[in-house]
Design a protein around this motif. Structure first.
Motif, short mmCIF file in Angstrom:
data_model
loop_
_atom_site.label_atom_id
_atom_site.label_comp_id
_atom_site.label_asym_id
_atom_site.label_seq_id
_atom_site.Cartn_x
_atom_site.Cartn_y
_atom_site.Cartn_z
N HIS A 108 -28.21 -6.96 35.80
CA HIS A 108 -27.54 -8.13 36.35
C HIS A 108 -26.26 -7.72 37.08
O HIS A 108 -25.93 -8.28 38.13
N ALA A 109 -25.55 -6.73 36.54
CA ALA A 109 -24.35 -6.24 37.21
C ALA A 109 -24.68 -5.64 38.56
O ALA A 109 -23.97 -5.84 39.55
N ASP A 141 -17.10 -9.55 43.63
CA ASP A 141 -15.96 -8.62 43.70
C ASP A 141 -15.68 -7.91 42.39
O ASP A 141 -15.31 -6.73 42.38
N TYR A 142 -15.79 -8.64 41.28
CA TYR A 142 -15.48 -8.06 39.97
C TYR A 142 -16.63 -8.32 39.01
O TYR A 142 -17.13 -9.45 38.90
N ILE A 143 -17.04 -7.29 38.29
CA ILE A 143 -17.92 -7.44 37.15
C ILE A 143 -17.04 -7.34 35.90
O ILE A 143 -16.30 -6.37 35.74
N VAL A 203 -19.05 -1.36 28.45
CA VAL A 203 -18.11 -1.05 29.53
C VAL A 203 -18.54 0.24 30.22
O VAL A 203 -18.61 0.31 31.46
N ARG A 204 -18.85 1.25 29.45
CA ARG A 204 -19.25 2.54 30.03
C ARG A 204 -20.56 2.42 30.81
O ARG A 204 -20.70 2.98 31.91
N LEU A 205 -21.50 1.66 30.28
CA LEU A 205 -22.80 1.53 30.93
C LEU A 205 -22.68 0.75 32.24
O LEU A 205 -23.27 1.14 33.26
N VAL A 206 -21.93 -0.34 32.23
CA VAL A 206 -21.75 -1.11 33.46
C VAL A 206 -21.01 -0.28 34.51
O VAL A 206 -21.34 -0.31 35.69
N ARG A 207 -20.01 0.47 34.07
CA ARG A 207 -19.29 1.35 35.01
C ARG A 207 -20.25 2.31 35.72
O ARG A 207 -20.07 2.62 36.90
N SER A 208 -21.29 2.75 35.01
CA SER A 208 -22.21 3.74 35.57
C SER A 208 -23.10 3.18 36.66
O SER A 208 -23.72 3.95 37.42
N VAL A 209 -23.19 1.84 36.76
CA VAL A 209 -24.11 1.25 37.76
C VAL A 209 -23.39 0.54 38.89
O VAL A 209 -24.04 0.04 39.81
N ILE A 210 -22.05 0.44 38.82
CA ILE A 210 -21.34 -0.21 39.92
C ILE A 210 -20.34 0.76 40.55
O ILE A 210 -19.65 1.49 39.86
N ASP A 211 -20.33 0.74 41.89
CA ASP A 211 -19.39 1.61 42.60
C ASP A 211 -18.69 0.90 43.74
O ASP A 211 -17.78 1.44 44.36
N ARG A 212 -19.12 -0.34 44.03
CA ARG A 212 -18.45 -1.14 45.07
C ARG A 212 -17.68 -2.30 44.44
O ARG A 212 -16.53 -2.54 44.76
N SER A 213 -18.36 -3.03 43.56
CA SER A 213 -17.63 -4.05 42.80
C SER A 213 -16.65 -3.34 41.86
O SER A 213 -16.89 -2.21 41.44
N ARG A 214 -15.55 -4.03 41.56
CA ARG A 214 -14.58 -3.46 40.63
C ARG A 214 -14.89 -3.91 39.20
O ARG A 214 -15.46 -4.98 39.00
N LEU A 215 -14.53 -3.06 38.26
CA LEU A 215 -14.82 -3.34 36.85
C LEU A 215 -13.59 -3.91 36.16
O LEU A 215 -12.53 -3.29 36.14
#
Length: 271
Positions: free
Chosen positions: A12-13, A22-24, A52-64
């Motif tokens: 989903h992220a 813009d933000y997940i 948090v770590r897993l979502v960070r691994s799949v997003i690189d344009r949206s900010r966490l």
């Protein structure tokens, strides 16, 4: 306008990022939430630092973004873990006084952007002092817990009756970015999402959280949900663009409509 989508689901992220969100946000807040909202029809997240770590691994344009717990004995460890997971923004909920905000800023220590979730009556009253805390990057006004804390019947009373506008003026006077509340898909919700977006434009808001209405899209088969989610985000963006072309008089007219709708909803609820 920055759009914020709350999820710990990596698929989903990734869809939200594709749609241009813009933000997940991963939501670690749990302390005290069951007591405040357990009797209501609201979502209480059960996210973890591993999410948090897993979502960070799949997003690189949206900010966490991560919403942490209110200040407690484990805040240092929680914030350090967020920093180690390379989050972009850390949000502090349920603060009531300057000392808690100062503690939060000290613990973050400039390693991420900070957002204060103003959602207690005490913080509302003390906002002038809190805004002067060094190191605060933005505010988000949490209408749900704030209206509960104030003993109101409907969270959008705060928008209809001037409290959000008063806060918005304070933030603008101090040059602080802010947002408030959430928004559902266009043409849904007890209070029209079009009217809510109009108030965001009129008041100069910088961000809004996508409500759980957007999560229901993922009940569909995945590919259909992906297309549907992207289309709904595009519709929101188009509506925001349209509203920015409206005159001040038109936006004021929409604000009057908000007051009428909210008053009618409360009259039916209390009648």
């Amino acid at each position: 306008m920055n759009l914020i989508f709350i999820t710990n689901n990596c698929l989903h992220a990734a869809v939200a990022q594709e749609a241009g969100v813009d933000y997940i946000m991963v939501d670690l807040e749990i302390l005290g939430k069951e007591a405040r909202q357990g009797h209501l029809n609201t979502v209480i997240s059960r996210h973890t630092i591993e999410d948090v770590r897993l979502v960070r691994s799949v997003i690189d344009r949206s900010r966490l973004m991560v919403r942490i717990n209110p200040i407690f004995d484990g805040s240092q460890e929680e914030i350090d873990q967020c920093i180690e997971a390379n989050v972009d923004v850390i949000m502090l909920p349920m603060f009531t006084k300057v000392a808690e905000v100062d503690k939060f800023i000290d613990l973050v220590a400039g390693r991420a952007r900070t957002c204060l979730l103003l959602e207690t009556p005490q913080a509302f009253v003390r906002v002038d002092q809190i805004m002067r805390c060094s190191g605060v990057d933005s505010f988000h006004v949490g209408l749900n817990d704030l209206h509960l804390g104030m003993g109101l019947d409907f969270m959008f009373e705060l928008l209809a009756y001037g409290q959000v506008e008063w806060l918005a003026n304070q933030f603008i006077d101090h040059g602080i970015e802010f947002g408030f509340g959430g928004v559902a898909r266009l043409n849904t919700g007890m209070l029209s999402s079009r009217l809510i977006l109009s108030e965001h434009v009129r008041l100069g808001s910088n961000q809004v959280i996508l409500s759980r209405d957007f999560h229901r899209i993922f009940d569909e088969p995945f590919e259909a949900a992906r297309r549907h989610f992207c289309a709904e985000i595009a519709s929101l963006r188009n509506e925001l663009h349209r509203l920015r072309q409206c005159s001040a008089k038109e936006l004021e007219g929409n604000s009057v409509d908000v007051k009428h709708v909210v008053s009618d909803l409360i009259a039916r609820k209390c009648g």
